[in-house]
Design a protein around this motif. Structure first.
Motif, PDB file in Angstrom:
ATOM      1  N   PHE A 275       3.424   5.239   8.814  1.00 10.23           N
ATOM      2  CA  PHE A 275       2.676   5.915   7.774  1.00 10.23           C
ATOM      3  C   PHE A 275       1.343   6.367   8.386  1.00 10.23           C
ATOM      4  CE2 PHE A 275       1.315   6.834   3.554  1.00 10.23           C
ATOM      5  CZ  PHE A 275       2.389   6.649   2.707  1.00 10.23           C
TER       6      PHE A 275
ATOM      7  N   PHE B 172      -1.411  -4.442  15.797  1.00 11.32           N
ATOM      8  CA  PHE B 172      -1.601  -3.213  15.020  1.00 11.32           C
ATOM      9  C   PHE B 172      -0.799  -2.053  15.598  1.00 11.32           C
ATOM     10  CE2 PHE B 172      -5.406  -5.741  14.159  1.00 11.32           C
ATOM     11  CZ  PHE B 172      -5.352  -5.767  12.779  1.00 11.32           C
TER      12      PHE B 172
ATOM     13  N   LYS C 238       2.258   1.811  -3.389  1.00 12.56           N
ATOM     14  CA  LYS C 238       1.216   2.300  -4.287  1.00 12.56           C
ATOM     15  C   LYS C 238       0.982   3.807  -4.068  1.00 12.56           C
ATOM     16  CE  LYS C 238      -3.652   1.933  -4.947  1.00 12.56           C
ATOM     17  NZ  LYS C 238      -4.727   1.975  -3.967  1.00 12.56           N
TER      18      LYS C 238
ATOM     19  N   LEU D 121       8.656  -0.348   5.231  1.00  5.45           N
ATOM     20  CA  LEU D 121       7.439  -1.144   5.407  1.00  5.45           C
ATOM     21  C   LEU D 121       6.189  -0.285   5.627  1.00  5.45           C
ATOM     22  CD1 LEU D 121       8.786  -4.067   7.581  1.00  5.45           C
ATOM     23  CD2 LEU D 121       7.815  -4.243   5.294  1.00  5.45           C
ATOM     24  N   GLY D 122       6.370   1.023   5.665  1.00  4.62           N
ATOM     25  CA  GLY D 122       5.201   1.882   5.848  1.00  4.62           C
ATOM     26  C   GLY D 122       4.716   1.941   7.290  1.00  4.62           C
ATOM     27  N   VAL D 123       5.524   1.459   8.227  1.00  4.04           N
ATOM     28  CA  VAL D 123       5.164   1.613   9.641  1.00  4.04           C
ATOM     29  C   VAL D 123       5.311   3.093   9.985  1.00  4.04           C
ATOM     30  CG1 VAL D 123       5.794   1.039  12.023  1.00  4.04           C
ATOM     31  CG2 VAL D 123       5.988  -0.692  10.224  1.00  4.04           C
TER      32      VAL D 123
ATOM     33  N   LYS E 130       1.916  -2.142  17.309  1.00  2.18           N
ATOM     34  CA  LYS E 130       3.336  -2.335  17.015  1.00  2.18           C
ATOM     35  C   LYS E 130       3.705  -1.864  15.626  1.00  2.18           C
ATOM     36  CE  LYS E 130       4.372  -6.339  19.922  1.00  2.18           C
ATOM     37  NZ  LYS E 130       4.266  -7.806  19.943  1.00  2.18           N
ATOM     38  N   ARG E 131       2.760  -1.980  14.719  1.00  2.00           N
ATOM     39  CA  ARG E 131       3.045  -1.656  13.323  1.00  2.00           C
ATOM     40  C   ARG E 131       2.494  -0.311  12.894  1.00  2.00           C
ATOM     41  NH1 ARG E 131       2.877  -6.651  14.537  1.00  2.00           N
ATOM     42  NH2 ARG E 131       4.319  -8.149  13.581  1.00  2.00           N
TER      43      ARG E 131
ATOM     44  N   VAL F 145      -0.465   0.800  12.885  1.00  2.00           N
ATOM     45  CA  VAL F 145      -1.759   0.790  12.203  1.00  2.00           C
ATOM     46  C   VAL F 145      -2.852   1.047  13.236  1.00  2.00           C
ATOM     47  CG1 VAL F 145      -3.418  -0.605  10.900  1.00  2.00           C
ATOM     48  CG2 VAL F 145      -0.972  -0.800  10.418  1.00  2.00           C
TER      49      VAL F 145
ATOM     50  N   ILE G  47      -7.358   0.889   5.056  1.00  2.00           N
ATOM     51  CA  ILE G  47      -7.201  -0.557   4.991  1.00  2.00           C
ATOM     52  C   ILE G  47      -8.398  -1.234   5.651  1.00  2.00           C
ATOM     53  CG2 ILE G  47      -5.859  -2.504   5.928  1.00  2.00           C
ATOM     54  CD1 ILE G  47      -3.350  -0.791   5.566  1.00  2.00           C
TER      55      ILE G  47
ATOM     56  N   ILE H 234     -10.532   3.126  -0.512  1.00  2.00           N
ATOM     57  CA  ILE H 234      -9.541   2.465   0.353  1.00  2.00           C
ATOM     58  C   ILE H 234      -8.381   1.975  -0.503  1.00  2.00           C
ATOM     59  CG2 ILE H 234     -11.273   1.758   2.043  1.00  2.00           C
ATOM     60  CD1 ILE H 234     -10.972  -1.106   0.840  1.00  2.00           C
ATOM     61  N   HIS H 235      -7.291   1.601   0.162  1.00  2.00           N
ATOM     62  CA  HIS H 235      -6.097   1.207  -0.587  1.00  2.00           C
ATOM     63  C   HIS H 235      -5.721  -0.262  -0.437  1.00  2.00           C
ATOM     64  CE1 HIS H 235      -5.527   5.323  -1.654  1.00  2.00           C
ATOM     65  NE2 HIS H 235      -5.478   5.706  -0.388  1.00  2.00           N
ATOM     66  N   GLY H 236      -6.145  -0.864   0.674  1.00  2.00           N
ATOM     67  CA  GLY H 236      -5.738  -2.247   0.895  1.00  2.00           C
ATOM     68  C   GLY H 236      -6.797  -3.075   1.593  1.00  2.00           C
ATOM     69  N   ILE H 237      -6.797  -4.366   1.310  1.00  2.00           N
ATOM     70  CA  ILE H 237      -7.694  -5.297   2.000  1.00  2.00           C
ATOM     71  C   ILE H 237      -6.867  -6.470   2.520  1.00  2.00           C
ATOM     72  CG2 ILE H 237      -9.599  -6.942   1.744  1.00  2.00           C
ATOM     73  CD1 ILE H 237     -10.838  -5.137  -0.330  1.00  2.00           C
TER      74      ILE H 237
ATOM     75  N   VAL I 277       0.839  -1.200   0.000  1.00  2.00           N
ATOM     76  CA  VAL I 277       0.000   0.000   0.000  1.00  2.00           C
ATOM     77  C   VAL I 277       0.877   1.253   0.000  1.00  2.00           C
ATOM     78  CG1 VAL I 277      -1.668   1.349   1.337  1.00  2.00           C
ATOM     79  CG2 VAL I 277      -1.983  -1.108   1.088  1.00  2.00           C
TER      80      VAL I 277
ATOM     81  N   PHE J  32      -1.439   4.323   8.949  1.00  2.00           N
ATOM     82  CA  PHE J  32      -2.606   3.778   8.257  1.00  2.00           C
ATOM     83  C   PHE J  32      -3.791   3.643   9.203  1.00  2.00           C
ATOM     84  CE2 PHE J  32       0.618   1.834   5.283  1.00  2.00           C
ATOM     85  CZ  PHE J  32       0.233   2.598   4.180  1.00  2.00           C
TER      86      PHE J  32
END
Lengths: 240, 240
Positions: B105, B127, A232, B101-103, B129-130, B132, B171, B193-196, A229, B107
DNA sequence: TAGATTGTTAATCGATTAACAATC
DNA sequence: TAGATTGTTAATCGATTAACAATC
């Protein structure tokens, strides 16, 4: 595979066996192939559900988004399951894949940790589909001990060793909090089980027990998604 | 990497960029490397937790059971994060891996299906931790709608589109029964949305939406375990 | 028989490992 | 400086794909 070829193959295997110097020689199947077997299992079930009795590597390759070549190569690691000019008999192939994967081996399993994750797993049709019998759960919380979750009862964790023997449990599924994984792992290493499906995220030290462990790191999959993502979004931005 | 080398690399990339004829050229990182990144993330957190500030590829390779060569090769796909004669600064490397990894970011995510699996995921520290943020759950059962699970509230599934916009959800995590996956997938394909993250086991047809999908087939992991256990039992028997 | 499709070999591709010069 | 360890190239290994003879 023709009979002549099969015999030649067996003869060359016999030679190899002598060279390697052990009785149970079996040409090792590559990890890449093994990791794909469950996917074949799933798609074959789908074909059966659809009432298909016959499938060619070309058809299957379209369904699965892989090359027909790979499918034929993969399946031939285990023997000639198809027939030239015809393709594969879906039911026969499914039976063979099941044999290879140990489905119908009738494994007995128990879940340690009857929380949400344990309950979600036990409540799903996953085990039944794969011929795995969940015969017990274990927990420390009096609130759940004695209850039935899905097809099995929850026992006190203190009875773990006893019940493993009583039920002949071969596989243990760890869905308990990370903090207690090590302790339960220690106890399990002394039990006559063969496999652990480990959701705790904690590396288990099982010594010389010979127990097979499969570690699940579900968060890794989330991170891969986040990576994609993020990629992208970055490239979308650049396009503007 | 020295400044001179870095400049040379950038110059050659510039050439490549012109050849490829698009602006946002970035040397593609192989899937094999990407799949390993979450593991680096985990082990780096572990090192930080242990208070280590510095690590060599040799040390890390011992911890992770991979070759030092592979670690250096992997990390160098993204740039020179280490220093000759010293190794890697743990915190710096962690920061870099997180960036990749987009952590952080930030999300925003929502869970569709507030059953045991959805609850288990939201209740875990995964979540957080990352980086999200799970901001909402959705369900159809009046018994859970309105309740709080973990950090978020459960909304009626009918409000899905509305809340996605309201909360800026990027997501969506699908933990609802397979039977309704297709319908929700259709609705989501029209959402911004961008991810599933798809646990339903159902392949989603999202058309041209451009949404990234990560399918989780947890049963595949169980089958791999069963395969290994079956192998072990077979070879144990042969030994007798 | 003719057509289809496997099983299998050979060619290609990609990923891992080894080795070492660069350099901190 | 001497020792350590990276970054990077080259060598090896393994996995995938292409091609086709075998054969149903």
């Amino acid at each position: 595979m023709s009979t002549k070829k099969r015999i030649e193959k067996e003869e060359s295997l016999e030679l190899l066996r002598r060279e390697v110097g052990r009785d149970s020689f079996r040409p090792e199947v590559s990890p890449a192939v093994i990791k794909r077997l469950p996917r074949y299992f799933r798609y074959l079930r789908e074909l059966i559900r659809m009432g298909k009795t016959r499938v060619s590597s070309a058809e299957l390759s379209k369904m699965m988004n892989v090359t027909a070549s790979q499918i034929r190569q993969d399946l031939n690691c285990f023997g000639g399951f198809g027939q030239q000019g015809y393709g594969y008999n879906v039911n026969y192939l499914y039976t063979k894949i099941c044999e290879i994967l140990g489905v119908g081996f009738g494994f007995r399993a128990a879940v340690v940790g009857a929380g949400n994750l344990g309950s979600a797993l036990v409540g799903s049709p996953m085990f039944e589909k794969r011929g795995v019998d969940v015969v017990a759960l274990f927990d420390v919380s009096p609130a759940v001990i004695g209850k039935k979750i899905g097809p099995a009862r929850v026992y006190d964790l203190s009875e773990l060793e006893e019940k493993i023997k009583e039920f002949g449990i071969e596989i243990v599924i760890l869905t308990l909090p990370k903090e207690h994984a090590e302790e339960v792992g220690m106890r399990l290493s002394a039990c006559p089980i063969h496999g652990i499906w480990n959701f705790t995220g904690k590396e288990l030290a099982l010594g010389e027990s010979g127990i097979v462990v499969e570690n699940v790191h579900i968060g890794d999959s989330l991170m891969t998604l986040c990576y994609e993502v993020a990629q992208k979004l970055t490239s979308d931005n650049e396009k503007k």
